[in-house]
Design a protein around this motif. Structure first.
Motif, PDB file in Angstrom:
ATOM      1  N   SER A   1      -2.810  14.148  -5.882  1.00 17.70           N
ATOM      2  CA  SER A   1      -3.072  14.677  -4.540  1.00 17.70           C
ATOM      3  C   SER A   1      -3.442  13.545  -3.571  1.00 17.70           C
ATOM      4  O   SER A   1      -3.962  12.500  -3.987  1.00 17.70           O
ATOM      5  N   PRO A   2      -3.190  13.755  -2.277  1.00 15.60           N
ATOM      6  CA  PRO A   2      -3.547  12.740  -1.287  1.00 15.60           C
ATOM      7  C   PRO A   2      -5.029  12.374  -1.330  1.00 15.60           C
ATOM      8  O   PRO A   2      -5.392  11.209  -1.179  1.00 15.60           O
ATOM      9  N   LYS A   3      -5.877  13.365  -1.580  1.00 16.73           N
ATOM     10  CA  LYS A   3      -7.317  13.101  -1.634  1.00 16.73           C
ATOM     11  C   LYS A   3      -7.651  12.163  -2.785  1.00 16.73           C
ATOM     12  O   LYS A   3      -8.424  11.215  -2.628  1.00 16.73           O
TER      13      LYS A   3
ATOM     14  N   ILE B   1       0.840  -1.199   0.000  1.00 12.75           N
ATOM     15  CA  ILE B   1       0.000   0.000   0.000  1.00 12.75           C
ATOM     16  C   ILE B   1       0.874   1.246   0.000  1.00 12.75           C
ATOM     17  O   ILE B   1       0.635   2.195  -0.751  1.00 12.75           O
ATOM     18  N   ARG B   2       1.922   1.243   0.830  1.00 10.67           N
ATOM     19  CA  ARG B   2       2.827   2.391   0.881  1.00 10.67           C
ATOM     20  C   ARG B   2       3.544   2.585  -0.449  1.00 10.67           C
ATOM     21  O   ARG B   2       3.778   3.719  -0.874  1.00 10.67           O
ATOM     22  N   ALA B   3       3.893   1.493  -1.121  1.00  9.79           N
ATOM     23  CA  ALA B   3       4.558   1.588  -2.423  1.00  9.79           C
ATOM     24  C   ALA B   3       3.623   2.213  -3.458  1.00  9.79           C
ATOM     25  O   ALA B   3       4.060   3.030  -4.286  1.00  9.79           O
ATOM     26  N   VAL B   4       2.343   1.865  -3.405  1.00  8.97           N
ATOM     27  CA  VAL B   4       1.371   2.460  -4.318  1.00  8.97           C
ATOM     28  C   VAL B   4       1.240   3.957  -4.035  1.00  8.97           C
ATOM     29  O   VAL B   4       1.228   4.777  -4.953  1.00  8.97           O
ATOM     30  N   ILE B   5       1.172   4.321  -2.759  1.00 11.93           N
ATOM     31  CA  ILE B   5       1.093   5.735  -2.381  1.00 11.93           C
ATOM     32  C   ILE B   5       2.330   6.468  -2.889  1.00 11.93           C
ATOM     33  O   ILE B   5       2.228   7.564  -3.446  1.00 11.93           O
ATOM     34  N   LYS B   6       3.495   5.855  -2.725  1.00  9.84           N
ATOM     35  CA  LYS B   6       4.741   6.471  -3.183  1.00  9.84           C
ATOM     36  C   LYS B   6       4.712   6.688  -4.693  1.00  9.84           C
ATOM     37  O   LYS B   6       5.072   7.766  -5.189  1.00  9.84           O
ATOM     38  N   TYR B   7       4.283   5.688  -5.425  1.00  7.76           N
ATOM     39  CA  TYR B   7       4.216   5.784  -6.880  1.00  7.76           C
ATOM     40  C   TYR B   7       3.262   6.900  -7.315  1.00  7.76           C
ATOM     41  O   TYR B   7       3.602   7.736  -8.155  1.00  7.76           O
ATOM     42  N   LEU B   8       2.065   6.915  -6.732  1.00  3.97           N
ATOM     43  CA  LEU B   8       1.084   7.926  -7.109  1.00  3.97           C
ATOM     44  C   LEU B   8       1.528   9.321  -6.671  1.00  3.97           C
ATOM     45  O   LEU B   8       1.232  10.303  -7.348  1.00  3.97           O
ATOM     46  N   CYS B   9       2.263   9.401  -5.584  1.00  2.00           N
ATOM     47  CA  CYS B   9       2.814  10.673  -5.125  1.00  2.00           C
ATOM     48  C   CYS B   9       3.826  11.196  -6.145  1.00  2.00           C
ATOM     49  O   CYS B   9       3.844  12.390  -6.457  1.00  2.00           O
ATOM     50  N   LYS B  10       4.654  10.300  -6.674  1.00  2.00           N
ATOM     51  CA  LYS B  10       5.634  10.694  -7.694  1.00  2.00           C
ATOM     52  C   LYS B  10       4.945  11.191  -8.960  1.00  2.00           C
ATOM     53  O   LYS B  10       5.502  11.995  -9.701  1.00  2.00           O
ATOM     54  N   LYS B  11       3.734  10.713  -9.216  1.00  2.00           N
ATOM     55  CA  LYS B  11       2.964  11.179 -10.366  1.00  2.00           C
ATOM     56  C   LYS B  11       2.237  12.490 -10.051  1.00  2.00           C
ATOM     57  O   LYS B  11       1.454  12.967 -10.860  1.00  2.00           O
TER      58      LYS B  11
END
Length: 106
Positions: free
Chosen positions: A36-38, A23-33
């Motif tokens: 937004s957190p929302k 889950i954290r890896a997915v958050i990291k990937y989407l953050c790099k893209k």
């Protein structure tokens, strides 16, 4: 619904569950893209349903990754060492108490 369909649905639900680091890896990937957190949170709720992390968790991890955090693993936290009750420990304490009856188990 027959028993095969139920088993198939159970396997589908099991395979959709993700571990914390995933889950954290997915958050990291989407953050790099630069999502937004929302939006990340809403996407995870749509996909993972009740297994999705809370919005505050997503916000916390996005902030950490934006500040330069690389690892998705928990950091080591100092503190009281983990204690375990084993038969070996119980026997040692018993022997100590039997040697000096004034000693208490506490």
């Amino acid at each position: 619904m027959n028993s095969r369909a139920v088993l198939k649905e159970d396997k589908k639900q099991e395979s959709s569950k993700m571990e914390t680091n995933e889950i954290r890896a997915v958050i990291k990937y989407l953050c790099k893209k630069e999502i937004s957190p929302k939006e990340i949170y809403e996407d995870m709720v749509d996909t993972l349903r009740e297994d999705a992390p809370s919005y505050s968790t997503v916000k916390k991890w996005v902030a950490a990754f934006k500040l330069g955090r690389i690892s998705t693993e928990d950091e080591h936290r100092p503190g009281k060492p983990i204690e375990s009750v084993t038969q070996e420990n119980i026997d040692k304490i018993h022997d100590l108490v039997m040697l000096d009856r004034r000693m208490t188990v506490r």
